[in-house]
Design a protein around this motif. Structure first.
Motif, PDB file in Angstrom:
ATOM      1  N   GLN A 160      20.698  -2.214  -1.799  1.00 28.83           N
ATOM      2  CA  GLN A 160      20.733  -3.044  -0.788  1.00 28.83           C
ATOM      3  C   GLN A 160      20.090  -2.840   0.608  1.00 28.83           C
ATOM      4  O   GLN A 160      20.218  -2.946   1.476  1.00 28.83           O
ATOM      5  N   VAL A 161      18.680  -2.683   0.147  1.00 30.13           N
ATOM      6  CA  VAL A 161      17.913  -2.213   1.186  1.00 30.13           C
ATOM      7  C   VAL A 161      17.255  -3.507   1.361  1.00 30.13           C
ATOM      8  O   VAL A 161      16.048  -3.988   0.880  1.00 30.13           O
ATOM      9  N   GLU A 162      17.690  -4.188   2.865  1.00 26.13           N
ATOM     10  CA  GLU A 162      17.062  -5.465   3.020  1.00 26.13           C
ATOM     11  C   GLU A 162      15.557  -5.290   3.357  1.00 26.13           C
ATOM     12  O   GLU A 162      14.803  -6.222   3.273  1.00 26.13           O
ATOM     13  N   GLU A 163      15.189  -4.001   3.936  1.00 30.29           N
ATOM     14  CA  GLU A 163      13.865  -3.877   4.453  1.00 30.29           C
ATOM     15  C   GLU A 163      12.820  -4.312   3.410  1.00 30.29           C
ATOM     16  O   GLU A 163      11.603  -4.325   3.682  1.00 30.29           O
ATOM     17  N   ALA A 164      13.278  -4.065   2.220  1.00 27.98           N
ATOM     18  CA  ALA A 164      12.375  -4.314   0.894  1.00 27.98           C
ATOM     19  C   ALA A 164      12.033  -5.698   0.565  1.00 27.98           C
ATOM     20  O   ALA A 164      10.944  -5.988  -0.156  1.00 27.98           O
ATOM     21  N   TYR A 165      12.770  -6.626   1.363  1.00 30.00           N
ATOM     22  CA  TYR A 165      12.807  -7.897   0.953  1.00 30.00           C
ATOM     23  C   TYR A 165      11.082  -8.688   0.868  1.00 30.00           C
ATOM     24  O   TYR A 165      10.741  -9.124   0.145  1.00 30.00           O
ATOM     25  N   LEU A 166      10.617  -8.332   1.998  1.00 32.89           N
ATOM     26  CA  LEU A 166       9.134  -8.734   2.278  1.00 32.89           C
ATOM     27  C   LEU A 166       8.157  -8.166   1.198  1.00 32.89           C
ATOM     28  O   LEU A 166       7.514  -8.954   0.571  1.00 32.89           O
ATOM     29  N   GLN A 167       8.536  -7.102   0.830  1.00 28.52           N
ATOM     30  CA  GLN A 167       7.421  -6.239  -0.267  1.00 28.52           C
ATOM     31  C   GLN A 167       7.761  -6.803  -1.675  1.00 28.52           C
ATOM     32  O   GLN A 167       6.793  -7.237  -2.416  1.00 28.52           O
ATOM     33  N   ILE A 168       9.324  -6.936  -1.986  1.00 25.38           N
ATOM     34  CA  ILE A 168       9.436  -7.168  -3.283  1.00 25.38           C
ATOM     35  C   ILE A 168       9.222  -8.673  -3.657  1.00 25.38           C
ATOM     36  O   ILE A 168       8.832  -9.048  -4.792  1.00 25.38           O
ATOM     37  N   LYS A 169       9.213  -9.479  -2.664  1.00 26.66           N
ATOM     38  CA  LYS A 169       9.170 -11.125  -2.820  1.00 26.66           C
ATOM     39  C   LYS A 169       7.553 -11.432  -3.187  1.00 26.66           C
ATOM     40  O   LYS A 169       7.494 -12.447  -3.997  1.00 26.66           O
ATOM     41  N   LYS A 170       6.687 -10.536  -2.930  1.00 27.38           N
ATOM     42  CA  LYS A 170       5.336 -10.684  -3.528  1.00 27.38           C
ATOM     43  C   LYS A 170       5.316 -10.606  -5.137  1.00 27.38           C
ATOM     44  O   LYS A 170       4.284 -10.959  -5.563  1.00 27.38           O
ATOM     45  N   PHE A 171       6.267 -10.030  -5.514  1.00 23.26           N
ATOM     46  CA  PHE A 171       6.167  -9.978  -7.243  1.00 23.26           C
ATOM     47  C   PHE A 171       6.912 -11.026  -7.833  1.00 23.26           C
ATOM     48  O   PHE A 171       6.979 -10.858  -9.243  1.00 23.26           O
ATOM     49  N   ILE A 172       7.271 -12.116  -6.979  1.00 18.68           N
ATOM     50  CA  ILE A 172       7.989 -13.203  -7.717  1.00 18.68           C
ATOM     51  C   ILE A 172       7.318 -13.697  -8.905  1.00 18.68           C
ATOM     52  O   ILE A 172       7.746 -14.198  -9.982  1.00 18.68           O
ATOM     53  N   ASN A 173       5.852 -14.040  -8.795  1.00 20.03           N
ATOM     54  CA  ASN A 173       5.125 -14.544  -9.824  1.00 20.03           C
ATOM     55  C   ASN A 173       4.091 -13.381 -10.433  1.00 20.03           C
ATOM     56  O   ASN A 173       3.052 -13.753 -10.915  1.00 20.03           O
ATOM     57  N   HIS A 174       4.433 -12.197 -10.570  1.00 19.87           N
ATOM     58  CA  HIS A 174       3.912 -11.213 -11.135  1.00 19.87           C
ATOM     59  C   HIS A 174       3.659 -11.450 -12.743  1.00 19.87           C
ATOM     60  O   HIS A 174       4.607 -12.134 -13.353  1.00 19.87           O
ATOM     61  N   LYS A 175       2.652 -11.098 -13.267  1.00 21.38           N
ATOM     62  CA  LYS A 175       2.144 -11.268 -14.618  1.00 21.38           C
ATOM     63  C   LYS A 175       2.985 -10.953 -15.608  1.00 21.38           C
ATOM     64  O   LYS A 175       3.437 -11.355 -16.688  1.00 21.38           O
TER      65      LYS A 175
END
Length: 312
Positions: A160-175
Motif C-alpha cells: 500500500q505505497v500510495e506514493e507509487a500511484y502516479l508512476q503505476i497508473k502510466k502502465f494502465i495501457n501497457h502492451k
C-alpha cells in the motif's frame, strides 16, 4: 568373374577401419575424466545451494521474532522499551546493508502482511517504508524486463505505497497484458480516485476476472464513497460501459436511470442486454416505452431480455 570382383571391391569399401588400441584407451580416459568432472560439479553446486538455503533459513528465523516485536510495539511502552526499539531499528538498518538480508526482510514483511489487520498491518507498512524497501520496488518499475516490472507493481500494491500511484497508473495501457492487469488493480487499490482514472483511460477489454477483482477491492475499501458511475455509460470502450453498469447495480445508483435507459439505443447487443437487466432490477417504469421501441430493432436474444423485463 566380373561380379565377384565387384562384390570384393564393395566389401573393401565397407570394411571397418583399424583403430589403434592406444587411441581407444586415450578416449576412454578422456570420457571417464569428463564424467568425474561433470558429477563433481553437480555435487559441488548442489552442496553450495543447500548451504545457502540453510543459511537463508537461519537468518529468517533470527529476523522473524525481531519483526514481530516491532509490529506489536505499543505507544504505551516504557522508556526502556522505547530505547530498545530504537536500538533494534539501528541494528536492522546495519543488518540489511547486506543484499541477502535485505531480501529476507522484504520477504518476511510481504508474508506477514497477508495475515495482519488493523494497527499491526499499518505498522508493518510503515516499517517497510522506514527501511527504504519501497525504493527497491520503485527501481523495478524502470526495468526493461516485464516480469521485474510486474513484481515491482505487485509489491508496491501489497504494501500500500500510495506514493507509487502516479508512476503505476502510466502502465494502465501497457502492451503486455500482465503488466496492464496488475497496474489497473494497483491504480484502483492505492487511491480512491483510482477507479475513475482506470475507467477514463483504459483502452483495452476488461475481463470478467478483472471486473470481479476490482469490485472486490472497492468493497474492501474503508469508508469508500463511490463516484456516480453513470458518467462512464457514454464511453467508447464497450467493456467500460458494461463494467459501469455492473458498478451502478452493485452500488444501487438509481440516479442514473435516464442514462441507463438511453443505452437501449446502443448499437452493441451485449450493452443493451446489460442495460435491460439494470432496468429490470431497478424497476424503471419510465423505460417501458423505450423498451417497446427497441424491441423491433433488436436481435432475438435481446428481445427475450426485453419481454422478461416488461413482464416482471
Amino acid at each position: 568373374m566380373y561380379r565377384t570382383e565387384l562384390t570384393y571391391n564393395i566389401f573393401s569399401l565397407l570394411s571397418i577401419p583399424k583403430i589403434h588400441t592406444d587411441l581407444l584407451w586415450d578416449l576412454s580416459v578422456l570420457f571417464g575424466s569428463l564424467c568425474i568432472l561433470y558429477f563433481g560439479f553437480i555435487f559441488f553446486f548442489r552442496n553450495r545451494l543447500s548451504a545457502k538455503s540453510q543459511n537463508i533459513s537461519e537468518r529468517r528465523k533470527q529476523l522473524t521474532p525481531i519483526i514481530s516485536n516491532f509490529l506489536f510495539h505499543g505507544e504505551d511502552a516504557t522508556k526502556e522499551e522505547n530505547y530498545e526499539y530504537v536500538e533494534l531499528k539501528v541494528e536492522i538498518r546495519e543488518f540489511i546493508k547486506d543484499p541477502i538480508n535485505r531480501s529476507i526482510l522484504k520477504e518476511i514483511l510481504l508474508d506477514l502482511q497477508r495475515d495482519l489487520t488493523g494497527d499491526a498491518r499499518r505498522r508493518l507498512f510503515s516499517l517497510y517504508k522506514d527501511f527504504d524497501l519501497h525504493l527497491d520496488a520503485f527501481a523495478k518499475l524502470n526495468s526493461w524486463r516485464w516480469e521485474i516490472v510486474t513484481k515491482g507493481i505487485v509489491e508496491l500494491t501489497q504494501m500500500q505505497v500510495e506514493e507509487a500511484y502516479l508512476q503505476i497508473k502510466k502502465f494502465i495501457n501497457h502492451k503486455r497484458s500482465v503488466i496492464r492487469r496488475h497496474a489497473q488493480i494497483a491504480t484502483v487499490s492505492l487511491k480512491s480516485e483510482g477507479i475513475g482514472q482506470f475507467l477514463d483511460t483504459t483502452r483495452y477489454p476488461i475481463s470478467e476476472w478483472q471486473q470481479i477483482k476490482i469490485l472486490e477491492i472497492l468493497r474492501n475499501k474503508k469508508d469508500y464513497i463511490p463516484p456516480s458511475f453513470g458518467v462512464w455509460l457514454t464511453s467508447k470502450n464497450k467493456d467500460v460501459v458494461l463494467f459501469a453498469l455492473r458498478l451502478i447495480r452493485h452500488y444501487n445508483q438509481t440516479d442514473t436511470n435516464a442514462s441507463v435507459t438511453e443505452l437501449l439505443k446502443h448499437r452493441n447487443e451485449e450493452v443493451k442486454q446489460a442495460a435491460i437487466e439494470c432496468i429490470k432490477e431497478f424497476g424503471i417504469v419510465d423505460a417501458i416505452p423505450t423498451l417497446m421501441a427497441a424491441f423491433k430493432k433488436s436481435k432475438r436474444d435481446t428481445r427475450i431480455f426485453i419481454l422478461d423485463a416488461i413482464g416482471t
